[in-house]
Scaffold this motif. Structure first.
Motif, mmCIF file in Angstrom:
data_model
loop_
_atom_site.group_PDB
_atom_site.id
_atom_site.type_symbol
_atom_site.label_atom_id
_atom_site.label_comp_id
_atom_site.label_asym_id
_atom_site.label_seq_id
_atom_site.Cartn_x
_atom_site.Cartn_y
_atom_site.Cartn_z
ATOM 1 N N ASN A 125 0.918 -1.140 -0.017
ATOM 2 C CA ASN A 125 0.032 -0.116 0.086
ATOM 3 C C ASN A 125 0.942 1.440 0.025
ATOM 4 O O ASN A 125 0.398 2.460 -0.148
ATOM 5 C CB ASN A 125 -0.865 -0.109 1.325
ATOM 6 C CG ASN A 125 -2.012 -1.078 0.974
ATOM 7 O OD1 ASN A 125 -2.467 -1.625 -0.014
ATOM 8 N ND2 ASN A 125 -2.360 -1.752 2.304
ATOM 9 N N TRP A 126 2.197 1.030 0.095
ATOM 10 C CA TRP A 126 3.091 2.300 0.247
ATOM 11 C C TRP A 126 2.971 3.435 -0.886
ATOM 12 O O TRP A 126 2.974 4.685 -0.713
ATOM 13 C CB TRP A 126 4.413 1.868 0.706
ATOM 14 C CG TRP A 126 5.312 3.239 0.925
ATOM 15 C CD1 TRP A 126 6.311 3.607 0.231
ATOM 16 C CD2 TRP A 126 5.171 3.844 2.116
ATOM 17 N NE1 TRP A 126 6.912 4.718 0.702
ATOM 18 C CE2 TRP A 126 6.051 4.867 1.950
ATOM 19 C CE3 TRP A 126 4.338 3.707 3.413
ATOM 20 C CZ2 TRP A 126 6.251 5.829 3.188
ATOM 21 C CZ3 TRP A 126 4.600 4.794 4.292
ATOM 22 C CH2 TRP A 126 5.568 5.734 4.141
ATOM 23 N N PRO A 127 2.908 2.772 -2.042
ATOM 24 C CA PRO A 127 2.960 3.815 -3.346
ATOM 25 C C PRO A 127 1.677 4.322 -3.306
ATOM 26 O O PRO A 127 1.426 5.751 -3.620
ATOM 27 C CB PRO A 127 3.063 2.751 -4.276
ATOM 28 C CG PRO A 127 3.444 1.377 -4.065
ATOM 29 C CD PRO A 127 3.160 1.239 -2.604
ATOM 30 N N ALA A 128 0.416 3.774 -3.086
ATOM 31 C CA ALA A 128 -0.729 4.844 -2.985
ATOM 32 C C ALA A 128 -0.688 5.843 -1.890
ATOM 33 O O ALA A 128 -1.218 6.873 -2.121
ATOM 34 C CB ALA A 128 -1.925 3.795 -2.936
ATOM 35 N N TRP A 129 -0.212 5.398 -0.532
ATOM 36 C CA TRP A 129 -0.143 6.187 0.373
ATOM 37 C C TRP A 129 0.774 7.331 0.235
ATOM 38 O O TRP A 129 0.557 8.348 0.505
ATOM 39 C CB TRP A 129 0.317 5.368 1.602
ATOM 40 C CG TRP A 129 0.422 6.218 2.893
ATOM 41 C CD1 TRP A 129 1.667 6.522 3.431
ATOM 42 C CD2 TRP A 129 -0.782 6.705 3.542
ATOM 43 N NE1 TRP A 129 1.313 7.250 4.855
ATOM 44 C CE2 TRP A 129 0.163 7.541 4.501
ATOM 45 C CE3 TRP A 129 -2.114 6.977 3.528
ATOM 46 C CZ2 TRP A 129 -0.563 8.312 5.778
ATOM 47 C CZ3 TRP A 129 -2.796 7.764 4.472
ATOM 48 C CH2 TRP A 129 -2.020 8.344 5.401
ATOM 49 N N ILE B 278 -8.524 5.356 0.056
ATOM 50 C CA ILE B 278 -7.768 6.121 1.038
ATOM 51 C C ILE B 278 -8.588 7.589 1.101
ATOM 52 O O ILE B 278 -8.737 8.177 2.357
ATOM 53 C CB ILE B 278 -6.350 6.469 0.817
ATOM 54 C CG1 ILE B 278 -5.389 5.360 0.872
ATOM 55 C CG2 ILE B 278 -5.537 7.440 1.783
ATOM 56 C CD1 ILE B 278 -4.049 5.163 0.190
ATOM 57 N N GLU B 279 -8.915 8.201 0.191
ATOM 58 C CA GLU B 279 -9.429 9.517 -0.006
ATOM 59 C C GLU B 279 -11.028 9.449 0.819
ATOM 60 O O GLU B 279 -11.419 10.138 1.627
ATOM 61 C CB GLU B 279 -9.865 9.863 -1.349
ATOM 62 C CG GLU B 279 -10.804 11.138 -1.568
ATOM 63 C CD GLU B 279 -11.379 11.218 -3.125
ATOM 64 O OE1 GLU B 279 -11.627 12.299 -3.283
ATOM 65 O OE2 GLU B 279 -11.516 10.413 -3.682
ATOM 66 N N ALA B 280 -11.629 8.428 0.245
ATOM 67 C CA ALA B 280 -13.168 8.013 1.081
ATOM 68 C C ALA B 280 -12.670 7.827 2.630
ATOM 69 O O ALA B 280 -13.727 8.387 3.389
ATOM 70 C CB ALA B 280 -13.660 6.802 0.612
ATOM 71 N N ALA B 281 -11.911 6.883 2.955
ATOM 72 C CA ALA B 281 -11.581 6.820 4.495
ATOM 73 C C ALA B 281 -11.077 8.096 5.273
ATOM 74 O O ALA B 281 -11.642 8.533 6.221
ATOM 75 C CB ALA B 281 -10.546 5.834 4.821
#
Length: 80
Positions: free
Chosen positions: A13-17, A66-69
């Motif tokens: 998940n690091w690239p998206a984070w 991530i945006e939704a959260a």
């Protein structure tokens, strides 16, 4: 002031984070606060990173999760 806390991010998940964090100042806002990330800025950054095809689509989907959260949490913080 918002208290900071350490979080664990799984390697997959690091690239998206990291991308989400780069765009932390790129929120579209309305009368009740943030409503969405500015996708124009997101798409430009993803293109600049050389993402294409399935990788581009997967990264976009991950950032949207991530945006939704983040929006859900900001809504909770706003209503307290």
């Amino acid at each position: 002031m918002i208290a900071q806390q350490d979080i664990e991010v799984w390697p997959e998940n690091w690239p998206a984070w990291s991308l989400f964090c780069e765009l932390s100042g790129q929120w579209r806002t309305g009368m009740n606060g943030p409503t969405a990330l500015d996708y124009t800025a997101l798409f430009l950054r993803m293109d600049r990173l050389g993402l294409a095809g399935d990788e581009w689509e997967h990264r976009f989907a991950d950032v949207r999760t991530i945006e939704a959260a983040a929006l859900e949490q900001m809504g909770k913080d706003h209503n307290q």
